[in-house]
Design a protein around this motif. Sequence first.
Motif, PDB file in Angstrom:
ATOM      1  N   LEU A 106     -27.402  91.400 152.971  1.00 39.93           N
ATOM      2  CA  LEU A 106     -26.071  91.083 153.495  1.00 39.93           C
ATOM      3  C   LEU A 106     -26.095  90.937 155.009  1.00 39.93           C
ATOM      4  CD1 LEU A 106     -23.884  93.476 151.301  1.00 39.93           C
ATOM      5  CD2 LEU A 106     -23.939  90.976 151.200  1.00 39.93           C
ATOM      6  N   PHE A 107     -26.897  91.767 155.675  1.00 43.50           N
ATOM      7  CA  PHE A 107     -26.972  91.658 157.137  1.00 43.50           C
ATOM      8  C   PHE A 107     -27.605  90.325 157.541  1.00 43.50           C
ATOM      9  CE2 PHE A 107     -28.947  92.459 161.284  1.00 43.50           C
ATOM     10  CZ  PHE A 107     -27.834  92.920 161.978  1.00 43.50           C
ATOM     11  N   THR A 108     -28.605  89.873 156.789  1.00 42.66           N
ATOM     12  CA  THR A 108     -29.219  88.569 157.084  1.00 42.66           C
ATOM     13  C   THR A 108     -28.221  87.438 156.897  1.00 42.66           C
ATOM     14  OG1 THR A 108     -31.373  89.425 156.384  1.00 42.66           O
ATOM     15  CG2 THR A 108     -31.119  87.031 156.491  1.00 42.66           C
ATOM     16  N   TRP A 109     -27.484  87.458 155.798  1.00 44.87           N
ATOM     17  CA  TRP A 109     -26.482  86.421 155.547  1.00 44.87           C
ATOM     18  C   TRP A 109     -25.390  86.443 156.604  1.00 44.87           C
ATOM     19  CZ3 TRP A 109     -25.254  83.087 151.160  1.00 44.87           C
ATOM     20  CH2 TRP A 109     -26.338  82.909 150.298  1.00 44.87           C
ATOM     21  N   ALA A 110     -24.946  87.645 156.989  1.00 46.83           N
ATOM     22  CA  ALA A 110     -23.891  87.742 158.011  1.00 46.83           C
ATOM     23  C   ALA A 110     -24.384  87.223 159.360  1.00 46.83           C
ATOM     24  CB  ALA A 110     -23.416  89.187 158.135  1.00 46.83           C
ATOM     25  N   THR A 111     -25.643  87.500 159.694  1.00 47.27           N
ATOM     26  CA  THR A 111     -26.196  87.023 160.963  1.00 47.27           C
ATOM     27  C   THR A 111     -26.299  85.499 160.984  1.00 47.27           C
ATOM     28  OG1 THR A 111     -27.459  89.069 161.188  1.00 47.27           O
ATOM     29  CG2 THR A 111     -28.144  87.200 162.533  1.00 47.27           C
ATOM     30  N   MET A 112     -26.790  84.916 159.893  1.00 46.32           N
ATOM     31  CA  MET A 112     -26.912  83.462 159.848  1.00 46.32           C
ATOM     32  C   MET A 112     -25.542  82.788 159.864  1.00 46.32           C
ATOM     33  SD  MET A 112     -30.109  83.059 159.972  1.00 46.32           S
ATOM     34  CE  MET A 112     -29.958  81.289 159.942  1.00 46.32           C
TER      35      MET A 112
END
Length: 234
Positions: A106-112
């Motif tokens: 989720l953190f990766t998706w939110a960052t992108m």
Amino acid sequence: MSARPIWKSCGLPRARSAKRGRPRTAIWPPRCWPAPSMPAADPRAPMKAVAPPDRLGRALDRLGSGALTASACMLLLMMVLMCVEIAARLFFKTSIQISEEYSGYLFTWATMGGFLYAQRSDRFLRVDALRNALPVRVRAAVDGLAALAGAVLSLILLEATWDTFYSSVLFETTSMQYSETPLYLPQVIMPVGFGLLALAFLHTAFAQWRAACGLGPVPQPMVIAADPPKAVHE
């Protein structure tokens, strides 16, 4: 030979005065007269260039706003996962087994998702000490070069993340955690995100160079209601 009243020659209805019963003055201009014609355009006159509507810019702005909202929802869901994991360990002496893994996804998706909004709203960090002292057109040209450099970097990252994603799809790679999640599912956001970021940088570079050549206005960053207005230094 006496002149005919204008209301007779034009076929207008005869109106009576409310006081004396006499015909009123005819309506001007009468319907039988030809309307004044506009001067014809000179075919030899040069046509003025009209800038086409920036549909791509508006689409990227809307996509960036939507990505920001989705990123906020993912951060909220990540916080819920952490709280559930803490409560499970504290009160039930157990674990849900997926909180750490899926919080990273989720953190990766939110960052992108935040990258595109940061580019469209001009939120990437930069040093403006020398840039703000430049004239408007020179500053636009420099911003175009910086956007082009960002597009090149985004394309390099797009190629690298696409290789990772394609390898996961080709070999059906799964995570080593309890869930055994197929890794191409969390990895797909990386090539998509960097592709959109490269497109946004290229759009910004083109718009800035148009402004530097005097062919269009200086592009302004996307703002939301909570953003303070930015001063433009001419």
